[in-house]
Design a protein around this motif. Sequence first.
Motif, PDB file in Angstrom:
ATOM      1  N   GLU A   1       2.687   5.008   4.597  1.00  0.00           N
ATOM      2  CA  GLU A   1       2.760   3.851   3.713  1.00  0.00           C
ATOM      3  C   GLU A   1       3.255   4.669   2.117  1.00  0.00           C
ATOM      4  OE1 GLU A   1      -1.137   1.787   2.995  1.00  0.00           O
ATOM      5  OE2 GLU A   1      -1.773   2.809   5.194  1.00  0.00           O
TER       6      GLU A   1
ATOM      7  N   TYR B   1       4.782   3.961  -1.112  1.00  0.00           N
ATOM      8  CA  TYR B   1       4.695   2.593  -2.596  1.00  0.00           C
ATOM      9  C   TYR B   1       4.893   3.499  -4.298  1.00  0.00           C
ATOM     10  CZ  TYR B   1       1.504   0.949   0.383  1.00  0.00           C
ATOM     11  OH  TYR B   1       0.422   0.048   1.184  1.00  0.00           O
TER      12      TYR B   1
ATOM     13  N   GLN C   1       5.510   0.525   5.731  1.00  0.00           N
ATOM     14  CA  GLN C   1       5.593  -0.681   4.702  1.00  0.00           C
ATOM     15  C   GLN C   1       6.559   0.842   3.750  1.00  0.00           C
ATOM     16  OE1 GLN C   1       4.552  -3.877   4.062  1.00  0.00           O
ATOM     17  NE2 GLN C   1       4.074  -3.736   1.942  1.00  0.00           N
TER      18      GLN C   1
ATOM     19  N   SER D   1       7.687  -0.101   0.089  1.00  0.00           N
ATOM     20  CA  SER D   1       7.403  -1.380  -1.335  1.00  0.00           C
ATOM     21  C   SER D   1       7.641  -0.751  -2.841  1.00  0.00           C
ATOM     22  CB  SER D   1       6.270  -2.040  -1.379  1.00  0.00           C
ATOM     23  OG  SER D   1       4.628  -0.959  -1.274  1.00  0.00           O
ATOM     24  N   ASP D   2       7.823  -1.146  -3.773  1.00  0.00           N
ATOM     25  CA  ASP D   2       8.280  -0.598  -5.314  1.00  0.00           C
ATOM     26  C   ASP D   2       8.761   0.369  -5.210  1.00  0.00           C
ATOM     27  OD1 ASP D   2       6.863  -3.193  -6.113  1.00  0.00           O
ATOM     28  OD2 ASP D   2       5.547  -1.817  -5.399  1.00  0.00           O
TER      29      ASP D   2
ATOM     30  N   LYS E   1       9.616  -1.814   7.043  1.00  0.00           N
ATOM     31  CA  LYS E   1       9.622  -3.376   6.316  1.00  0.00           C
ATOM     32  C   LYS E   1       9.580  -2.542   5.258  1.00  0.00           C
ATOM     33  CE  LYS E   1       7.057  -7.536   4.829  1.00  0.00           C
ATOM     34  NZ  LYS E   1       5.431  -8.201   5.013  1.00  0.00           N
ATOM     35  N   ILE E   2      10.813  -3.268   4.251  1.00  0.00           N
ATOM     36  CA  ILE E   2      10.938  -2.911   2.747  1.00  0.00           C
ATOM     37  C   ILE E   2      11.138  -3.841   1.855  1.00  0.00           C
ATOM     38  CG2 ILE E   2      12.659  -1.514   1.196  1.00  0.00           C
ATOM     39  CD1 ILE E   2      14.263  -0.812   3.742  1.00  0.00           C
ATOM     40  N   VAL E   3      10.033  -3.440   0.820  1.00  0.00           N
ATOM     41  CA  VAL E   3       9.008  -4.607   0.059  1.00  0.00           C
ATOM     42  C   VAL E   3      10.069  -4.390  -1.196  1.00  0.00           C
ATOM     43  CG1 VAL E   3       7.883  -6.284  -0.437  1.00  0.00           C
ATOM     44  CG2 VAL E   3       8.336  -5.646   1.718  1.00  0.00           C
ATOM     45  N   ARG E   4      10.092  -5.223  -2.338  1.00  0.00           N
ATOM     46  CA  ARG E   4      10.637  -4.868  -3.796  1.00  0.00           C
ATOM     47  C   ARG E   4      11.416  -4.031  -4.194  1.00  0.00           C
ATOM     48  NH1 ARG E   4       5.474  -7.089  -2.852  1.00  0.00           N
ATOM     49  NH2 ARG E   4       4.963  -4.704  -3.273  1.00  0.00           N
TER      50      ARG E   4
END
Length: 120
Positions: A56, A58, A80, A82-83, A102-105
């Motif tokens: 994970e 972040y 994941q 993210s950010d 999954k790539i988010v933001r």
Amino acid sequence: GVEVRGGSDPVVENNRLSKNFIGILCAEEGKGKLIDNVISDSVSAGLSILSAAVPEVYGCRINGSQKATGLLMVGSGNCQVSDVEMQSLRLGAVCSDGALGKIVRARIFHMAGAGVTVRG
């Protein structure tokens, strides 16, 4: 840099990694939480997620080498990211060989090539 392999599950948080071949490598079903790390001037990739690894990620920042890829996901598990922020690199995020992440933001800018590349 840092290696997370073989199912290990560490927390890697608030570090500065600079001038490594790979800043952080997650492979061979490695897990863990990678939080708020700054990765700069890597030779090959800032963050590589390979071989069914499922970390994970972040709030990491990856920057600074016109020859390197920011995030490389090859055959990764369902991780994941993210950010994250990636800037001033050769390529931003590269996903290939069945990567399931999954790539988010993500904020990706000032690349010499593509911001996001998806192949195979």
